[in-house]
Design an enzyme around this catalytic site. Sequence first.
Site, PDB file in Angstrom:
ATOM      1  N   SER A 148      33.482  44.486  41.968  1.00 26.09           N
ATOM      2  CA  SER A 148      34.882  44.089  41.853  1.00 26.09           C
ATOM      3  C   SER A 148      35.151  42.685  42.390  1.00 26.09           C
ATOM      4  CB  SER A 148      35.765  45.082  42.617  1.00 26.09           C
ATOM      5  OG  SER A 148      37.078  44.587  42.725  1.00 26.09           O
ATOM      6  N   ARG A 164      38.075  33.186  37.516  1.00 26.52           N
ATOM      7  CA  ARG A 164      36.792  33.709  37.072  1.00 26.52           C
ATOM      8  C   ARG A 164      35.974  32.695  36.289  1.00 26.52           C
ATOM      9  NH1 ARG A 164      38.419  39.900  35.256  1.00 26.52           N
ATOM     10  NH2 ARG A 164      38.604  40.696  37.373  1.00 26.52           N
ATOM     11  N   GLY A 190      41.934  55.309  20.213  1.00 27.84           N
ATOM     12  CA  GLY A 190      41.597  54.879  21.571  1.00 27.84           C
ATOM     13  C   GLY A 190      42.561  55.500  22.558  1.00 27.84           C
ATOM     14  N   HIS A 222      32.290  40.237  30.404  1.00 25.59           N
ATOM     15  CA  HIS A 222      33.131  41.285  30.984  1.00 25.59           C
ATOM     16  C   HIS A 222      34.321  41.662  30.106  1.00 25.59           C
ATOM     17  CE1 HIS A 222      35.232  43.669  33.923  1.00 25.59           C
ATOM     18  NE2 HIS A 222      36.220  42.819  34.004  1.00 25.59           N
TER      19      HIS A 222
END
Length: 642
Positions: free
Chosen positions: A289, A335, A45, A406
């Site tokens: 965003s 969130r 990665g 997300h």
Amino acid sequence: MRVLDERLDAKIPDGPLAEKWTRHLGSIKLVSPANKRKFTVIVVGTGLAGGSAAATLGELGYNVLAFCFQDSPRRAHSIAAQGGINACKNYQNDGDSVQRFFYDTIKGGDFRSREANVYRLTELSCNIIDQCVAQGVPFAREYGGTLANRSFGGTQVSRTFYARGQTGQQLLLGCYSALARQIHAGRVKMFPRTEMLELVVENNRAVGIVTRDLVSGKIQSWAGDAVVLATGGYGNVFYLSTNAKGCNVTATFRAYRKGALFANPCFTQIHPTCIPPHGEQQSKLTLMSESLRNDGRVWVPKKPGDKRHPNDIPEEERDYYLERKYPSYGNLAPRDISSRSAKEVCDEGRGVGPTGIGVYLDFRDAIKRFGKSVIEARYGNLFDMYERITGENPYEVPMRIYPASHYTMGGLWVDYNLMSNLPGLFVIGEANFSDHGANRLGASALLQGLVDGYFVLPYTIGDFFANHGQSKVPTDHAAFVEAERQTTERNAKLLSINGQRTVDSFHRELGKIVWDKCGMSRNAQGLRQALEKIPAIREEFWRNVKVTGSGEELNAQLENAGRVADFLEFAEVMCLDALVREESCGAHFREEYQTPDGEAERNDRDYAHVACWKSNGVGQEPDLIKEPLNFEFVQPTTRSYK
């Protein structure tokens, strides 16, 4: 399911919280510059975590083999992050500090993360900004030239540095420049379009990986003295998510099958500001965003079923529900809370748009206050992207948003040194579980990836080498031969089934079950239903999936099939983790455990621990090992943003 009475040593240093990392640096062993050349590090990665780690390890003198399945490290999913990166430099002189950032992060994660790891994250945040500025990252600046900051959800200060809505892209370009320098110097060998398919373990130590060249199909083994997984999260288990389509769980899950512990897999973050889904054939969702919530106001009509144009609904008939429910934080509530609130009003029949699945994010008042030019300077590229996707101009009509999968707070278990329970296997960035608890504060994902890669792993991996030496296991060893055989046979089996259903049809079916039963809210009945259905889908997959082509060529269907096969196993662990955690905390909202006003009800007596799962093979329930979370420096309290 068995609960094992095993102790996990997190290797947290002694001493005051503010001194732990400094003391640790002074006590760990080092590798001399001449000896660093003897060690080979495999980095899987090359996003912000892996790219920064590979660049820094190369700069230090290690031999680094870096792998990514994209055609370039610049295509890593880190590029998609929009809003910003947190650091407590207190440029606004608004009361920020390391201690305040630490408490905001611990509280934001609903007291389900380690104090020592979180404090180190916040302590090193200021160094990251200096590092990135030195690399030329074009952060936004005030008129006088100083770096600008804005607010994000879950905080009452401005600590988020940003580059319009392109922060991830700009940070990744800075990281890539450092990585490219090491590639040119020959200290990092880069292998793009190459996917890790197996972790090789010998004598309880990670000694290498098996990969597939995604262009030629060649299966190959690579030996190293340590393996670093920086492969991101597993949000695509839901099928529809804000993640790039290539994001998957394969690297970490195959490490789990080789003995690495998977921690808190049910802790998945739902982002509150995404463009709502619009059809059954949609393959992914688009993130707007969270920074938009600085100036946008979230609302729905007060009256259920009100289908009037939003500009025709007068102020007194609008419900600014976040401002009403959480007056202290308003539209910048964290969130998880903002996402559940959006779901609640939509469930009441007050959702907006053609499907009724959405709420408004309205910039009318901000444009009146500051002028269109100011809003355009702050968010112009985001507004343009929204208009291209929806055909609506957000300067004139409120955006429509809805929560979506997300980020994932769960991941492989690591200790304070970022090493898993398998010696030699290090896990950084979103691929590990360590810093965010049950809910990540916005703008801290980029921070964790860069802190892990630039300022933590380069020290702690040297301590491992100094204590354990080289692995000295060559690629012709029986462990590599067996791992290659397993990889080849798995691919051959996928190609031989020749069934009637596409890979995506299975993924879509799995994703709907996991979203409905283990998404924004969960309950015991739904989780048990999911645990009954997932094995049946998996059984049909291995009997009826159709994968065309061969393994000795470019074959995107084969790549996808392997990843979906892993999701079909991982989803079961995820739902089991959610079922046995009988509390609500952060993004894990069990409907049976909530306060009278609908907030999460934590159970610190029974669940103040990290849930670590140990594989027993496909179709067998994993074992559970608990790492207790001890709070010495903060007192867990009811998490309130009112």
